[in-house]
Motif scaffolding. Structure first.
Motif, PDB file in Angstrom:
ATOM      1  N   ILE A  58       3.560  -1.309 -13.493  1.00  8.94           N
ATOM      2  CA  ILE A  58       2.438  -1.246 -12.553  1.00  8.94           C
ATOM      3  C   ILE A  58       2.231   0.173 -12.038  1.00  8.94           C
ATOM      4  CG2 ILE A  58       3.813  -1.898 -10.522  1.00  8.94           C
ATOM      5  CD1 ILE A  58       1.232  -3.389  -9.568  1.00  8.94           C
ATOM      6  N   GLU A  59       3.317   0.927 -11.859  1.00  9.14           N
ATOM      7  CA  GLU A  59       3.166   2.294 -11.361  1.00  9.14           C
ATOM      8  C   GLU A  59       2.338   3.145 -12.327  1.00  9.14           C
ATOM      9  OE1 GLU A  59       4.263   3.313  -8.354  1.00  9.14           O
ATOM     10  OE2 GLU A  59       5.059   1.306  -7.970  1.00  9.14           O
ATOM     11  N   SER A  60       2.452   2.871 -13.617  1.00 10.25           N
ATOM     12  CA  SER A  60       1.716   3.654 -14.618  1.00 10.25           C
ATOM     13  C   SER A  60       0.211   3.435 -14.543  1.00 10.25           C
ATOM     14  CB  SER A  60       2.215   3.306 -16.025  1.00 10.25           C
ATOM     15  OG  SER A  60       1.821   1.985 -16.392  1.00 10.25           O
ATOM     16  N   LEU A  61      -0.215   2.392 -13.848  1.00 15.64           N
ATOM     17  CA  LEU A  61      -1.647   2.069 -13.758  1.00 15.64           C
ATOM     18  C   LEU A  61      -2.297   2.654 -12.511  1.00 15.64           C
ATOM     19  CD1 LEU A  61      -1.404  -1.711 -14.754  1.00 15.64           C
ATOM     20  CD2 LEU A  61      -1.807   0.258 -16.254  1.00 15.64           C
ATOM     21  N   LEU A  62      -1.537   3.410 -11.721  1.00 17.65           N
ATOM     22  CA  LEU A  62      -2.017   3.895 -10.426  1.00 17.65           C
ATOM     23  C   LEU A  62      -1.977   5.416 -10.361  1.00 17.65           C
ATOM     24  CD1 LEU A  62       0.040   1.359  -8.281  1.00 17.65           C
ATOM     25  CD2 LEU A  62      -2.400   1.189  -8.818  1.00 17.65           C
ATOM     26  N   ASP A  63      -2.871   5.981  -9.554  1.00 17.48           N
ATOM     27  CA  ASP A  63      -2.877   7.424  -9.351  1.00 17.48           C
ATOM     28  C   ASP A  63      -1.759   7.817  -8.389  1.00 17.48           C
ATOM     29  OD1 ASP A  63      -4.174   7.812  -6.410  1.00 17.48           O
ATOM     30  OD2 ASP A  63      -5.129   6.119  -7.436  1.00 17.48           O
ATOM     31  N   ALA A  64      -1.489   9.104  -8.307  1.00 19.54           N
ATOM     32  CA  ALA A  64      -0.343   9.605  -7.547  1.00 19.54           C
ATOM     33  C   ALA A  64      -0.443   9.268  -6.064  1.00 19.54           C
ATOM     34  CB  ALA A  64      -0.218  11.123  -7.732  1.00 19.54           C
ATOM     35  N   GLU A  65      -1.630   9.401  -5.472  1.00 19.51           N
ATOM     36  CA  GLU A  65      -1.752   9.109  -4.037  1.00 19.51           C
ATOM     37  C   GLU A  65      -1.525   7.639  -3.754  1.00 19.51           C
ATOM     38  OE1 GLU A  65      -5.044   9.377  -0.468  1.00 19.51           O
ATOM     39  OE2 GLU A  65      -4.107  11.159  -1.336  1.00 19.51           O
ATOM     40  N   THR A  66      -2.078   6.775  -4.589  1.00 20.99           N
ATOM     41  CA  THR A  66      -1.873   5.341  -4.383  1.00 20.99           C
ATOM     42  C   THR A  66      -0.392   4.996  -4.490  1.00 20.99           C
ATOM     43  OG1 THR A  66      -4.075   4.782  -5.215  1.00 20.99           O
ATOM     44  CG2 THR A  66      -2.420   3.037  -5.259  1.00 20.99           C
ATOM     45  N   ARG A  67       0.278   5.568  -5.481  1.00 19.95           N
ATOM     46  CA  ARG A  67       1.722   5.311  -5.628  1.00 19.95           C
ATOM     47  C   ARG A  67       2.483   5.780  -4.400  1.00 19.95           C
ATOM     48  NH1 ARG A  67       0.894   7.283 -10.987  1.00 19.95           N
ATOM     49  NH2 ARG A  67       1.856   9.274 -10.404  1.00 19.95           N
ATOM     50  N   ALA A  68       2.167   6.962  -3.918  1.00 23.24           N
ATOM     51  CA  ALA A  68       2.909   7.534  -2.791  1.00 23.24           C
ATOM     52  C   ALA A  68       2.714   6.710  -1.519  1.00 23.24           C
ATOM     53  CB  ALA A  68       2.467   8.977  -2.560  1.00 23.24           C
ATOM     54  N   ILE A  69       1.481   6.369  -1.212  1.00 28.97           N
ATOM     55  CA  ILE A  69       1.204   5.646   0.026  1.00 28.97           C
ATOM     56  C   ILE A  69       1.777   4.236  -0.020  1.00 28.97           C
ATOM     57  CG2 ILE A  69      -0.652   4.629   1.437  1.00 28.97           C
ATOM     58  CD1 ILE A  69      -2.293   7.156   0.866  1.00 28.97           C
ATOM     59  N   THR A  70       1.589   3.544  -1.131  1.00 32.82           N
ATOM     60  CA  THR A  70       2.025   2.147  -1.199  1.00 32.82           C
ATOM     61  C   THR A  70       3.539   2.008  -1.368  1.00 32.82           C
ATOM     62  OG1 THR A  70       1.537   2.069  -3.585  1.00 32.82           O
ATOM     63  CG2 THR A  70      -0.181   1.313  -2.075  1.00 32.82           C
ATOM     64  N   SER A  71       4.226   3.107  -1.603  1.00 35.55           N
ATOM     65  CA  SER A  71       5.687   3.054  -1.681  1.00 35.55           C
ATOM     66  C   SER A  71       6.322   3.116  -0.302  1.00 35.55           C
ATOM     67  CB  SER A  71       6.223   4.211  -2.528  1.00 35.55           C
ATOM     68  OG  SER A  71       6.025   5.452  -1.863  1.00 35.55           O
ATOM     69  N   MET A  72       5.538   3.421   0.723  1.00 34.52           N
ATOM     70  CA  MET A  72       6.072   3.593   2.068  1.00 34.52           C
ATOM     71  C   MET A  72       6.178   2.259   2.794  1.00 34.52           C
ATOM     72  SD  MET A  72       3.930   7.002   3.201  1.00 34.52           S
ATOM     73  CE  MET A  72       4.730   7.078   4.800  1.00 34.52           C
ATOM     74  N   ASP A  73       7.185   2.152   3.666  1.00 33.22           N
ATOM     75  CA  ASP A  73       7.337   0.970   4.501  1.00 33.22           C
ATOM     76  C   ASP A  73       6.421   1.101   5.724  1.00 33.22           C
ATOM     77  OD1 ASP A  73       8.256  -1.483   5.237  1.00 33.22           O
ATOM     78  OD2 ASP A  73      10.321  -0.874   5.608  1.00 33.22           O
ATOM     79  N   VAL A  74       6.290   0.017   6.459  1.00 31.14           N
ATOM     80  CA  VAL A  74       5.348  -0.025   7.578  1.00 31.14           C
ATOM     81  C   VAL A  74       5.651   1.047   8.612  1.00 31.14           C
ATOM     82  CG1 VAL A  74       4.496  -1.426   9.496  1.00 31.14           C
ATOM     83  CG2 VAL A  74       4.834  -2.474   7.257  1.00 31.14           C
ATOM     84  N   THR A  75       6.917   1.203   8.970  1.00 31.49           N
ATOM     85  CA  THR A  75       7.244   2.177  10.012  1.00 31.49           C
ATOM     86  C   THR A  75       6.871   3.596   9.593  1.00 31.49           C
ATOM     87  OG1 THR A  75       9.513   2.188   9.149  1.00 31.49           O
ATOM     88  CG2 THR A  75       9.070   0.795  11.059  1.00 31.49           C
ATOM     89  N   GLY A  76       7.069   3.927   8.331  1.00 33.96           N
ATOM     90  CA  GLY A  76       6.688   5.251   7.843  1.00 33.96           C
ATOM     91  C   GLY A  76       5.194   5.457   7.858  1.00 33.96           C
ATOM     92  N   LEU A  77       4.447   4.431   7.488  1.00 36.13           N
ATOM     93  CA  LEU A  77       2.978   4.521   7.514  1.00 36.13           C
ATOM     94  C   LEU A  77       2.472   4.727   8.934  1.00 36.13           C
ATOM     95  CD1 LEU A  77       2.213   1.635   5.007  1.00 36.13           C
ATOM     96  CD2 LEU A  77       1.735   4.056   4.616  1.00 36.13           C
TER      97      LEU A  77
END
Length: 577
Positions: A58-77
């Protein structure tokens, strides 16, 4: 001829089949996905032959920003939005993009609300620009929910074909797409942003939902759609519902954390449900996410809205801090006593499969290495829960489910085949019979409480066990039609205990073998162990659950973090040996 035309023109249109209605719904959902986020046919075909969709695929189907943001937990966001490093629009866009990809891979969104979500995100950014602060503790955090929660602008069908375009199966109420569950209103005021809703695991609109860790296995039910969304990180956290493990089981099969609270802790006001008049053992909302900290933040935020002021069925119990429960055990010289933890390797009825046994043993070793005292947990038998749960949950014969199916003519999904007679619901239990079951439940709860308190004589600190560890289910994955026993979770609903699911490891076909000395307790135990297939289950998550006394969610979450921290240290040490 004119008379013929007039008669023909006034004839009612032919009724659409349930298949046509479902197909139109799927197409309408697809049209809500921006063209630039749609996947090629070749990619979808490739996805079908993958064993696992998590991680690299699934990571291969996403751009770098989407991967970076969606890898973060709620507290980090939340932290990055409070500092201005991220905007709500960027966060919501990233999760909407990822959720759109997930839906195309798995068909797990009944309702898509990307446009509404982005509009709300812009409002939150405007608020932050003016006030230089977040609107609430969940500002800009995207969430998804099981499709029982009403959101204005979206359908709520619970995956019943006949409910599409209606308000809980009724037309002309004025509430169609114009009604809001209390929990949604609370999330709105906290700043959280719903981006869509997920279906039941098995349904006639989208089909069957498989585990993204191993597509030979079920995602579990009934909140399997939301569990898939969390496993693939399509939202920052999710909400399911639970009356017999419907949050806990899919969480365990999808490698995520979950909290099933006691009834009355969170609001179910204005939530679509089956058996809505059954309040003896009520359905509860459950929280799913990537960490204990996420579960804690979401629960604490919701309780800050004092939900009992709007919902008389919520207990007026504000968030209670549990600072005395820390990752490290306390020595007597500090004036504290180390909490004792109960440990149930099995309930004496059905033995967990080898990978679940290994997960339990890892947790046991980790806690013992951390200095915690573990007490064998042998309470009143789960066989009693087996006698109680089904009678209360389905004692009315489920006429509302039958009625919902008849609206469109759709068939029962396999999981509820046999629930009805050929031409209608089964006869309900008589009121005296039902009351006898409720009396049994009360007695079971009383004896379980007595057992729990009696552990004070065995803990060494004069206090009863704080929480206990047990299997979530006997299986680390689920081959459809190979599930025989649910009482590890059903019992927690009968007892109204809160539970947290903690992922521990994954199935390893080279390690997780059935012990040659295994002897089943009974026929169900034999069938369960014979259904184990190490090769088929390989890669599936294996989890444990932590259980505490009724309405003690804060303590439970504190102790869950203790377990997670102990497991992290244990795994790190083991990897270095």
């Amino acid at each position: 001829m004119d008379a013929f035309r007039s008669s023909s023109a006034s004839a009612p249109p032919a009724r659409k089949s349930w298949q046509e209605i479902a197909a139109e719904k799927r197409q309408a959902d697809m049209e809500k996905i921006p063209v630039e986020w749609r996947l090629m046919t070749s990619t979808l075909a490739e996805a079908k032959i993958q064993r696992s969709l998590v991680g690299e695929f699934i990571e291969s189907l996403l751009d770098a920003e989407t991967r970076a943001i969606t890898s973060m937990d709620v507290t980090g966001l939340v932290k990055q939005m409070s500092s201005g490093e991220l905007t709500a629009v960027r966060v919501v866009t990233a999760f909407c993009h990822r959720a759109a990809v997930i839906h195309q891979l798995t068909q797990n969104m009944l309702e898509i609300g990307f446009d509404m979500a982005l509009k709300r995100a812009k409002e939150l950014d405007d608020y932050f620009h003016v006030h230089k602060q977040l609107i609430g503790p969940l500002h800009g955090i995207p969430l998804t929910l099981k499709d029982q929660f009403h959101i204005k602008g979206l359908d709520t069908s619970m995956a019943f074909v006949g409910w599409i375009g209606t308000f809980e199966g009724r037309k002309g109420t004025g509430k169609e797409r114009n009604f809001e569950s209390q929990l949604i209103a609370e999330f709105h005021s906290l700043g959280a942003v719903p981006i869509g809703k997920a279906p039941e695991t098995s349904n006639n609109i989208l089909g069957y939902l498989w585990s993204p860790h191993n597509q030979q296995l079920s995602s579990g039910g009934s909140s399997g759609g939301e569990a898939v969304m969390q496993a693939l990180r399509g939202s920052a956290f999710g909400i399911g519902t639970d009356i017999g493990g419907s949050v806990s089981m899919p969480a365990s099969y999808n490698g995520i954390f979950s909290l099933k609270p006691s009834s009355g802790r969170l609001s179910m006001r204005g939530v679509a449900n089956t058996g809505p008049g059954q309040l003896v053992m009520p359905t509860v909302p459950g929280i799913m996410g990537q960490s204990v900290e996420t579960l804690r933040l979401v629960l604490k935020s919701l309780l800050s809205k004092k939900p009992w002021l709007q919902d008389p069925y919520v207990v007026p119990l504000p968030w209670r801090a549990c600072e005395e429960y820390r990752p490290e055990p306390k020595s007597s010289t500090q004036g504290h006593s180390t909490p004792a933890i109960g440990f149930m390797a099995n309930d004496g009825v059905v033995t967990p499969h080898p990978p679940v046994q290994r997960a339990l043993n890892m947790a046991k070793a980790a806690l013992q290495e951390a200095g915690y005292s573990l007490i064998d947990w042998k309470p009143p038998s789960n066989l009693e829960s087996l006698e109680i749960h089904g009678c209360i949950a389905r004692g009315d014969g489920c006429p509302d489910v039958w009625k919902a199916l008849q609206l469109s003519g759709e068939p029962e999904v396999p999981e509820i085949e046999g629930l009805f007679e050929p031409h209608g619901p089964r006869a309900p239990m008589s009121l005296p019979e039902y009351q006898d079951v409720v009396i049994h439940m009360r007695d079971f709860r009383n004896r379980y409480q007595d057992y729990w308190m009696s552990t004070a004589t065995r803990t060494g600190n004069g206090l009863p066990v704080e929480v206990f560890v047990s299997p979530v289910t006997p299986t680390a994955g689920l081959l459809p039609e190979k599930f025989f026993y649910a009482e590890y979770t059903n019992s927690t609903n009968v007892l109204d205990f809160p539970t947290v699911v903690i992922p521990v490891t994954t199935v390893d076909e080279s390690v997780d073998k059935v012990d040659a000395g295994f002897r089943p307790f009974n026929e169900t135990d034999r069938l369960n162990m014979e259904a184990y297939n190490a090769q088929a289950y390989h890669g599936a998550p294996a989890a444990i659950q932590l259980v505490s006394m009724r309405l003690s969610e804060e303590k439970l979450l504190s102790m869950a973090q203790v377990v997670v921290d102990a497991l992290d240290r244990y795994k790190t040490r083991s990897s270095l040996i």
